[in-house]
Design a protein around this motif. Structure first.
Motif, mmCIF file in Angstrom:
data_model
loop_
_atom_site.group_PDB
_atom_site.id
_atom_site.type_symbol
_atom_site.label_atom_id
_atom_site.label_comp_id
_atom_site.label_asym_id
_atom_site.label_seq_id
_atom_site.Cartn_x
_atom_site.Cartn_y
_atom_site.Cartn_z
ATOM 1 N N THR A 57 12.396 -73.698 61.356
ATOM 2 C CA THR A 57 13.457 -74.580 60.864
ATOM 3 C C THR A 57 13.083 -76.049 61.010
ATOM 4 N N GLN A 58 12.034 -76.341 61.801
ATOM 5 C CA GLN A 58 11.600 -77.722 61.987
ATOM 6 C C GLN A 58 10.434 -78.088 61.078
ATOM 7 N N THR A 59 10.073 -77.171 60.192
ATOM 8 C CA THR A 59 9.006 -77.423 59.226
ATOM 9 C C THR A 59 9.631 -77.871 57.911
ATOM 10 N N HIS A 60 9.124 -78.959 57.356
ATOM 11 C CA HIS A 60 9.805 -79.512 56.187
ATOM 12 C C HIS A 60 9.704 -78.606 54.969
ATOM 13 N N VAL A 61 8.547 -77.976 54.783
ATOM 14 C CA VAL A 61 8.413 -77.064 53.651
ATOM 15 C C VAL A 61 7.413 -75.969 53.999
ATOM 16 N N VAL A 62 7.689 -74.749 53.532
ATOM 17 C CA VAL A 62 6.796 -73.609 53.739
ATOM 18 C C VAL A 62 6.278 -73.180 52.378
ATOM 19 N N GLU A 63 4.943 -73.068 52.258
ATOM 20 C CA GLU A 63 4.328 -72.727 50.974
ATOM 21 C C GLU A 63 3.545 -71.415 51.024
ATOM 22 N N ASN A 64 3.569 -70.734 52.172
ATOM 23 C CA ASN A 64 2.763 -69.508 52.279
ATOM 24 C C ASN A 64 3.583 -68.293 52.691
ATOM 25 N N TRP A 65 4.908 -68.355 52.459
ATOM 26 C CA TRP A 65 5.728 -67.170 52.676
ATOM 27 C C TRP A 65 5.794 -66.416 51.357
#
Length: 318
Positions: A57-65
């Motif tokens: 939740t503290q990561t601005h964006v996730v691109e590898n889910w």
């Protein structure tokens, strides 16, 4: 889907004395375990001390889910939690301060005075940011020193900041910060960046980001807030000063396993030792996600750990 009824009313209220599975930690690993436990017809309690969804939740964006080309970390973490709640997992917000075994049962004592027992306990407490341990770091935390760009980046709009580190997190968060701040100076203690190539390329091609390698941070200075960072060249030992309004620190992680020392086997760094089924040396106690010894710490591997642990536990103990 199995044919049993999901108790959606069990999301709140008082704790029961017994649960089939108690999961300590509400990040992707723990929440996936909760989903699989409920779908296996087992009662499941998630104990979370802070935020549903964990560190993601503290990561601005996730691109590898898989299935999400790009999704905000907070949104992905909430999806995990909502999924577990949909299937009837119970949640309780407290800190697990002691776990012990008595016969076939495991007992978890919480800092709010509650105690629950279970046949299976799954440890999913994750990691926390490693500190630099330099003068000024603790003094200026919340006054310029931070470990979360997604949380605090907006506080430094049009400011000059330092990012300490050169791995995936440091590069990814620097790219994010470059959309907010005036300039970024990355300080890496190694001779080169160590992030994945795609993340390195973003940083090295960004005109707002300057990368200084082979240097360490010696001190963070200021009056009421951060004003400058003292760095030292590893080879020449020459010191230099970077003027900055903020310092974002990404120099690794520390497993949150202090509570479990003496209960389960760990390595010298505090990471829990498990077998391929995620089970520790104590029967019925599992460890999943970033707190166990593993080669790749990612959201997808954390979720896989949670699923594997419950699948094994369901067959072995129920």
């Amino acid at each position: 889907m199995s044919g049993f009824e999901f108790d959606l009313g069990s999301l709140g209220g008082s704790l029961k004395e017994y649960y089939d599975i108690v999961i300590i930690g509400g990040g992707p690993a723990g929440l996936t375990a909760a989903i699989y436990a409920r779908r296996a017809g087992l009662t499941a309690l998630v104990i979370e001390k802070a935020i549903e969804g964990g560190a993601v939740t503290q990561t601005h964006v996730v691109e590898n889910w898989p299935g999400e080309i790009s999704i905000e970390g907070q949104a992905l973490g909430q999806k995990f939690a909502d999924h577990a709640k949909h299937f009837g997992a119970e949640f309780h917000y407290a800190f697990a301060q002691k776990v012990y075994v008595d016969g076939e049962y495991k007992f978890v004592e919480l800092d709010d005075g509650n105690k629950v027992k279970a046949k299976v306990v799954i440890i999913a407490t994750g990691t926390q940011p490693r500190k630099l341990g330099v003068p000024g770091e603790a003094e200026f935390r919340g006054r310029g020193v931070t470990y979360c760009a997604a949380c605090d980046g907006y506080l430094f709009k049009d400011k000059d900041v330092v990012v300490v580190g050169g791995g995936d997190s440091a590069c990814d968060e620097s790219h994010f910060l470059s959309k907010i701040v005036n300039s970024i100076t990355m300080v890496q203690n190694l001779p080169k960046l160590t992030a994945a190539k795609v993340l390195q390329d973003r940083v090295l091609s960004n005109p707002k980001i300057k990368v200084i390698t082979n240097h360490i941070v010696k001190e963070i200075r200021g009056s009421n807030k951060v004003e400058e960072v003292v760095i030292v060249n590893n080879e020449t030992k020459e010191e230099s000063v970077i003027k900055a309004d903020g310092v974002f620190i990404y120099v690794g992680l520390v497993p949150q396993t202090e509570v479990f020392k003496g209960l389960v086997d760990m390595n010298d760094y505090g990471y829990i030792i498990t077998d391929e089924n995620m089970e520790t040396n104590v029967p019925g106690i599992y460890a999943v996600g970033d707190i166990r010894i593993k080669g790749l710490r990612q959201i997808v591997t954390a979720a896989a750990d949670g699923a594997i642990a419950v699948e094994h536990a369901a067959k072995k103990y129920f």
